[in-house]
Design a protein around this motif. Structure first.
Motif, PDB file in Angstrom:
ATOM      1  N   ALA A 108      51.965  33.313  16.503  1.00 25.76           N
ATOM      2  CA  ALA A 108      52.763  34.639  15.935  1.00 25.76           C
ATOM      3  C   ALA A 108      54.244  34.740  16.575  1.00 25.76           C
ATOM      4  O   ALA A 108      55.366  34.887  15.771  1.00 25.76           O
ATOM      5  N   ALA A 109      54.534  34.281  17.674  1.00 24.96           N
ATOM      6  CA  ALA A 109      55.775  34.133  18.150  1.00 24.96           C
ATOM      7  C   ALA A 109      56.660  32.875  17.589  1.00 24.96           C
ATOM      8  O   ALA A 109      57.745  33.166  17.365  1.00 24.96           O
ATOM      9  N   GLU A 110      56.010  31.722  17.130  1.00 24.35           N
ATOM     10  CA  GLU A 110      56.695  30.846  16.343  1.00 24.35           C
ATOM     11  C   GLU A 110      57.142  31.317  14.822  1.00 24.35           C
ATOM     12  O   GLU A 110      58.050  31.124  14.497  1.00 24.35           O
ATOM     13  N   ALA A 111      56.152  32.038  14.629  1.00 19.89           N
ATOM     14  CA  ALA A 111      56.156  32.684  13.007  1.00 19.89           C
ATOM     15  C   ALA A 111      57.557  33.617  13.219  1.00 19.89           C
ATOM     16  O   ALA A 111      58.404  33.536  12.275  1.00 19.89           O
ATOM     17  N   THR A 112      57.594  34.500  13.864  1.00 22.16           N
ATOM     18  CA  THR A 112      58.841  35.377  14.193  1.00 22.16           C
ATOM     19  C   THR A 112      60.094  34.643  14.535  1.00 22.16           C
ATOM     20  O   THR A 112      61.157  35.163  13.839  1.00 22.16           O
ATOM     21  N   ILE A 113      60.191  33.370  15.067  1.00 23.90           N
ATOM     22  CA  ILE A 113      61.505  32.526  15.521  1.00 23.90           C
ATOM     23  C   ILE A 113      62.050  31.843  14.313  1.00 23.90           C
ATOM     24  O   ILE A 113      63.075  31.889  13.735  1.00 23.90           O
ATOM     25  N   ALA A 114      60.985  31.308  13.372  1.00 24.09           N
ATOM     26  CA  ALA A 114      61.493  30.647  12.226  1.00 24.09           C
ATOM     27  C   ALA A 114      61.442  31.500  10.844  1.00 24.09           C
ATOM     28  O   ALA A 114      61.728  32.335  10.763  1.00 24.09           O
TER      29      ALA A 114
END
Length: 114
Positions: A108-114
């Motif tokens: 979820a953290a990676e999805a919000t960064i990308a």
């Protein structure tokens, strides 16, 4: 230690409800009941030396500054209710569950960064 400055008598009303009476001192209770002894074994040191009355269970602590006396019927009923209450079951998370939740949080953290 806080001073015990409220004396509570708990009895049962004719309709089955609890009747609670608070007194600022032990004197009215001493005048209305027969003292048969003094408490000498309470784990709450502030209760030691307080009177034990015929027809009442107590003294027992209730909170920091309240001394409680109960009629035998109230004591028996509340003790049975307390004993029959089911404790909330606490579930422990397994290592696999913790790892899966951590992986979901990382995704979820990676999805919000990308």
């Amino acid at each position: 230690m806080a001073k015990k400055d409220t004396f509570r008598i708990v009895t049962r009303g004719s309709d089955g409800s609890l009747l609670i009476r608070d007194y600022p001192s032990i004197d009215p209770i001493l005048n209305a009941n027969i003292q048969i002894g003094s408490d000498d074994c309470s784990t709450d040191l502030e209760l030691r030396g307080l009177p034990v009355f015929r027809g009442l269970i107590g003294p027992m602590p209730e909170g920091k500054n309240i001394v409680r006396y109960e009629s035998p019927e109230v004591f028996e009923t509340l003790t049975k209710e307390w004993g029959n209450a089911k404790p909330r079951r606490r579930t422990r998370r397994s290592a696999a569950t913790i790892a899966a939740e951590a992986a979901e949080a990382a995704e979820a953290a990676e999805a919000t960064i990308a």
